[in-house]
Design a protein around this motif. Structure first.
Motif, PDB file in Angstrom:
ATOM      1  N   LYS A 101     -12.456   0.059  -4.920  1.00 46.13           N
ATOM      2  CA  LYS A 101     -12.526  -1.108  -3.708  1.00 46.13           C
ATOM      3  C   LYS A 101     -11.150  -1.541  -3.520  1.00 46.13           C
ATOM      4  N   LEU A 102     -10.587  -1.920  -4.520  1.00 44.39           N
ATOM      5  CA  LEU A 102      -9.122  -2.208  -4.425  1.00 44.39           C
ATOM      6  C   LEU A 102      -8.244  -1.514  -3.537  1.00 44.39           C
ATOM      7  N   ILE A 103      -8.244  -0.060  -3.991  1.00 44.65           N
ATOM      8  CA  ILE A 103      -7.425   0.619  -3.205  1.00 44.65           C
ATOM      9  C   ILE A 103      -7.921   1.022  -1.654  1.00 44.65           C
ATOM     10  N   GLU A 104      -9.187   0.957  -1.481  1.00 41.63           N
ATOM     11  CA  GLU A 104      -9.509   1.114  -0.166  1.00 41.63           C
ATOM     12  C   GLU A 104      -9.224  -0.252   0.683  1.00 41.63           C
ATOM     13  N   SER A 107      -5.053  -0.024   1.019  1.00 45.53           N
ATOM     14  CA  SER A 107      -4.331   1.039   1.561  1.00 45.53           C
ATOM     15  C   SER A 107      -4.536   0.620   3.100  1.00 45.53           C
ATOM     16  N   LYS A 108      -4.999  -0.394   3.688  1.00 44.27           N
ATOM     17  CA  LYS A 108      -4.907  -0.687   4.999  1.00 44.27           C
ATOM     18  C   LYS A 108      -3.640  -1.343   5.494  1.00 44.27           C
ATOM     19  N   PHE A 109      -2.677  -1.999   4.431  1.00 42.05           N
ATOM     20  CA  PHE A 109      -1.788  -2.502   4.623  1.00 42.05           C
ATOM     21  C   PHE A 109      -0.471  -1.703   4.071  1.00 42.05           C
ATOM     22  N   PRO A 110       0.653  -2.040   4.613  1.00 42.40           N
ATOM     23  CA  PRO A 110       1.862  -1.148   4.314  1.00 42.40           C
ATOM     24  C   PRO A 110       2.450  -1.770   3.102  1.00 42.40           C
ATOM     25  N   ASP A 111       3.388  -0.634   2.445  1.00 45.38           N
ATOM     26  CA  ASP A 111       4.053  -1.083   1.367  1.00 45.38           C
ATOM     27  C   ASP A 111       5.275  -2.212   1.548  1.00 45.38           C
ATOM     28  N   PRO A 112       5.653  -2.954   0.627  1.00 47.43           N
ATOM     29  CA  PRO A 112       5.255  -3.045  -0.567  1.00 47.43           C
ATOM     30  C   PRO A 112       4.038  -3.953  -0.599  1.00 47.43           C
ATOM     31  N   ARG A 113       3.003  -3.689  -1.496  1.00 48.01           N
ATOM     32  CA  ARG A 113       1.800  -4.678  -1.569  1.00 48.01           C
ATOM     33  C   ARG A 113       2.053  -5.555  -2.770  1.00 48.01           C
ATOM     34  N   THR A 140       3.780  -5.277  -7.828  1.00 44.62           N
ATOM     35  CA  THR A 140       3.221  -4.641  -6.684  1.00 44.62           C
ATOM     36  C   THR A 140       1.877  -3.668  -7.131  1.00 44.62           C
ATOM     37  N   ILE A 141       1.067  -3.317  -5.984  1.00 40.65           N
ATOM     38  CA  ILE A 141       0.211  -2.471  -6.200  1.00 40.65           C
ATOM     39  C   ILE A 141       0.386  -1.134  -5.357  1.00 40.65           C
ATOM     40  N   GLN A 142       0.479  -0.140  -6.067  1.00 38.14           N
ATOM     41  CA  GLN A 142       0.686   1.201  -5.775  1.00 38.14           C
ATOM     42  C   GLN A 142      -0.737   2.060  -5.465  1.00 38.14           C
ATOM     43  N   LEU A 143      -0.715   3.078  -4.506  1.00 36.72           N
ATOM     44  CA  LEU A 143      -1.802   3.647  -4.171  1.00 36.72           C
ATOM     45  C   LEU A 143      -2.330   4.840  -5.396  1.00 36.72           C
TER      46      LEU A 143
END
Ligand code: IMP
Length: 201
Positions: A101-104, A107-113, A140-143
């Motif tokens: 759910k987090l990655i879904e 992933s709608k937003f650009p790096d860096p998250r 940061t969150i990576q995909l």
């Protein structure tokens, strides 16, 4: 003086004993002390939930009680999953479903998250107001998931200043800089301030 930890999580208990060991004669988990209680965490902040848990244990046992509440706050998700980190997918305690759910969502937003882990601790001496501390660890969150250490969202979280996820870093490195370690260090400082005050009186 005895301290009860309002948790049976072995990792948390080890970390708490390592940092606060010198402040109490004995530190026991609920199970070690022979108690079983699971209060509803219905607060809307980490601090509220930590106080709810610590208060329930202090009321039940009449002993000093320590509780924590923690989670992941993602900037582009306005702080979600936050206090709902353990049940982000809609039910409790499924790391894989929470991570999906987090990655879904991110992933709608650009790096860096940008994101942070946060941990609130509440220590309650019966009849006294709670002592509350909070620690955060930015990153940061990576995909793509990387690493197998840690738990929860760790394979996706890269702490600032590192190029590895929490799940790739050795436990000692994570535990030295984690949100929980920072909140515990602050609590230790407050406790040594209190005992200095008592000795001076
Ligand atoms: P609790 O404080 O044990 O209720 O944890 C809440 C939830 O936050 C966990 O189930 C994880 O999803 C997340 N969480 C808290 N701390 C960490 C951590 O250090 N790594 C990974 N996930 C964490």
């Amino acid at each position: 003086m005895k301290l009860l930890i309002a948790s049976n999580n072995a990792n948390k208990i080890r970390e708490i004993k390592a940092i606060l060991g010198g402040c109490f004669d004995e530190i026991l988990s609920l199970r070690e002390a022979g108690y079983d209680i699971d209060p509803e965490e219905n607060g809307v902040t980490f601090e509220e939930n930590a106080v709810i848990k610590a208060q329930a244990v202090a009321d039940l046992t009449g002993l000093p009680a320590l509780a924590d509440d923690s989670g992941l706050e993602v900037d582009c998700l306005h702080g979600a999953p936050g206090v709902y980190s353990a049940r982000y997918c809609g039910y409790h305690g499924d790391d894989a479903a929470n991570n999906a759910k987090l990655i879904e969502e991110v992933s709608k937003f650009p790096d860096p998250r940008g994101a942070q882990y946060a941990c609130a601790l509440a220590l309650i001496f019966p009849g006294k107001v709670p002592i509350i501390t909070k620690g955060v660890c930015r990153g940061t969150i990576q995909l793509e998931p990387k690493g197998h250490n840690g738990f929860g969202y760790d394979p996706y979280f890269i702490p600032d200043g590192f190029d590895k996820t929490f799940a790739e870093l050795p436990a000692e490195v994570k535990n030295g800089m984690s949100h929980r370690a920072k909140a515990l260090e602050l609590l230790k400082q407050q406790l040594s301030g209190l005992s200095r005050k008592e000795n001076a009186q």
